[in-house]
Write a protein that holds these residues in place. Structure first.
Motif, mmCIF file in Angstrom:
data_model
loop_
_atom_site.group_PDB
_atom_site.id
_atom_site.type_symbol
_atom_site.label_atom_id
_atom_site.label_comp_id
_atom_site.label_asym_id
_atom_site.label_seq_id
_atom_site.Cartn_x
_atom_site.Cartn_y
_atom_site.Cartn_z
ATOM 1 N N ASP A 1 0.772 -0.920 0.074
ATOM 2 C CA ASP A 1 -0.007 0.477 -0.055
ATOM 3 C C ASP A 1 0.337 1.132 -0.251
ATOM 4 N N SER A 2 2.227 0.934 0.607
ATOM 5 C CA SER A 2 2.589 2.113 0.554
ATOM 6 C C SER A 2 3.490 3.074 0.144
ATOM 7 N N ALA A 3 3.760 1.904 -1.004
ATOM 8 C CA ALA A 3 4.289 1.543 -2.550
ATOM 9 C C ALA A 3 3.210 2.225 -3.550
ATOM 10 N N ILE A 4 2.075 1.857 -3.311
ATOM 11 C CA ILE A 4 1.087 2.218 -4.273
ATOM 12 C C ILE A 4 0.897 3.865 -4.248
ATOM 13 N N GLN A 5 0.639 3.892 -2.243
ATOM 14 C CA GLN A 5 0.316 5.533 -2.283
ATOM 15 C C GLN A 5 1.447 6.774 -2.631
ATOM 16 N N LYS A 6 3.456 6.232 -2.943
ATOM 17 C CA LYS A 6 3.778 6.859 -3.124
ATOM 18 C C LYS A 6 3.869 6.866 -4.615
ATOM 19 N N LEU A 7 3.457 5.997 -5.755
ATOM 20 C CA LEU A 7 3.667 6.421 -6.521
ATOM 21 C C LEU A 7 1.906 6.991 -7.601
ATOM 22 N N GLN A 8 0.759 7.009 -6.943
ATOM 23 C CA GLN A 8 -0.303 7.524 -6.763
ATOM 24 C C GLN A 8 0.222 9.281 -6.479
ATOM 25 N N GLN A 9 0.821 9.653 -5.545
ATOM 26 C CA GLN A 9 1.331 10.825 -5.117
ATOM 27 C C GLN A 9 2.019 11.059 -5.986
ATOM 28 N N HIS A 10 2.725 10.920 -6.896
ATOM 29 C CA HIS A 10 4.058 11.472 -7.191
ATOM 30 C C HIS A 10 3.224 11.503 -8.871
ATOM 31 N N TYR A 11 2.634 11.539 -9.016
ATOM 32 C CA TYR A 11 1.268 11.069 -10.660
ATOM 33 C C TYR A 11 0.927 11.866 -10.498
ATOM 34 N N ASN A 12 -0.549 12.773 -8.772
ATOM 35 C CA ASN A 12 -0.731 13.261 -8.915
ATOM 36 C C ASN A 12 -0.531 15.208 -8.676
ATOM 37 N N GLN A 13 0.987 14.535 -8.646
ATOM 38 C CA GLN A 13 1.941 15.760 -8.700
ATOM 39 C C GLN A 13 2.757 16.895 -8.870
ATOM 40 N N LYS A 14 3.405 15.557 -10.169
ATOM 41 C CA LYS A 14 3.867 16.196 -10.986
ATOM 42 C C LYS A 14 3.139 15.646 -12.728
ATOM 43 N N GLY A 15 1.855 14.723 -12.958
ATOM 44 C CA GLY A 15 0.914 15.104 -13.816
ATOM 45 C C GLY A 15 1.390 13.806 -14.967
#
Length: 298
Positions: free
Chosen positions: A116-130
């Motif tokens: 779950d933590s890996a998903i959250q990091k990847l999800q946060q990266h896409y939401n911030q960087k687009g």
């Protein structure tokens, strides 16, 4: 507003949830999409490797590879290339952490909760960087989608695929999810007893003919009716595909056989056999599947 709201990793063969992101939003449409993920996950083995289910404000995208499906709920404003690029990155992250044998041996929901933590990091990266950090990756995904676009599905398509439209959902031996029939009701028990009684009466008649070895032009019908009543018991007790067709076929056979026996049986015997067959058919068609739904939230 975040563009990627939820991510979900499931096993393709039975829809067993392996891991999911944690969301704190109480968006009504998001909750609806998460419920739809449950339905889609049941049909993944019959669906294409890549697909999209469009919604009013949120879309569902999924990518299946090597027995695992990666699913996400995204805002409609997020380009499909970015969504599938996210799923590709999620696939690489997951396969780097868990091998196929670990996925195959999983026997309970969410065995890889630590992912779950890996998903959250990847999800946060896409939401911030687009999008991904490497544009070439996004370009490759765009080209891939241009040559082989994902199939656009509706929930009606998915429901027809997994048999939910007619009540026939394929059962699997896996423990990730299971469907079972409703408990046997009191009328059902009565129907089973009457079916067994009718089958026994016809069996006794058939044995009587063999024992006394006298010719009867209708001797084969007794055996047909005997088998038909036993098959009606089986249809009521166990789930099977094309239940409606099989039930009406057995009912028709029993009615026709009894009609041919008119004269050898009185009207009350015929009415009894046909009434039992009709009751059994009615109860069989009304006995539904119970679905043990899994919860996609973590």
């Amino acid at each position: 507003m975040s563009l990627i709201l939820f991510a979900f990793v499931v096993r393709v063969r039975d829809g067993l949830p392996l891991s999911a992101s944690t969301d704190f939003l109480h968006n009504k449409e998001l909750q609806e999409r998460k419920q739809q993920l449950k339905v889609i996950s049941k049909s993944l083995s019959s669906l294409p490797e890549r697909g999209t289910v469009k919604g009013h404000e949120l879309n569902i995208h999924f990518l299946s590879s090597e027995g695992v499906s990666y699913m996400t709920v995204c805002a409609c404003s997020l380009p499909a290339a970015s969504a599938f690029c996210f799923l590709e990155d999620l696939r690489w992250e997951f396969t780097a952490c868990f091998d196929n044998s670990a996925v195959a041996l999983a026997s309970r929901p969410y065995p890889f909760l630590e992912f779950d933590s890996a998903i959250q990091k990847l999800q946060q990266h896409y939401n911030q960087k687009g999008g991904p950090s490497l544009e070439v990756t996004l370009a490759e995904v765009r080209e891939d989608l241009r040559t082989s676009p994902p199939q656009v599905l509706t929930m009606e398509d998915v429901a027809l695929t997994n048999g939910a439209a007619n009540g026939h959902v394929e059962q699997t031996a896996a423990s990730g999810q299971s469907q079972r029939l409703e408990p046997v009701s009191a009328p059902g028990i009565l129907s089973l007893i009457l079916n067994i009684l009718c089958a026994a009466l016809n069996l006794i008649r058939g044995v009587h003919l063999i024992e006394y070895t006298f010719q009867d032009d209708y001797d084969g019908l007794w055996n047909v009716i005997f088998i038909s009543f036993l098959l009606q018991c089986h249809l009521y007790l166990f789930h099977t595909c094309q239940k409606k067709l099989k039930s009406f076929t057995l009912l028709t056979i029993i009615i026709l056989c009894n009609a041919f026996l008119f004269g050898l049986r009185n009207i009350w015997q015929l009415a009894f056999h046909m009434s039992v067959a009709c009751l059994s058919t009615l109860l069989t068609l009304h006995r539904k599947l119970l679905d043990r739904n899994m919860d996609c939230g973590v």
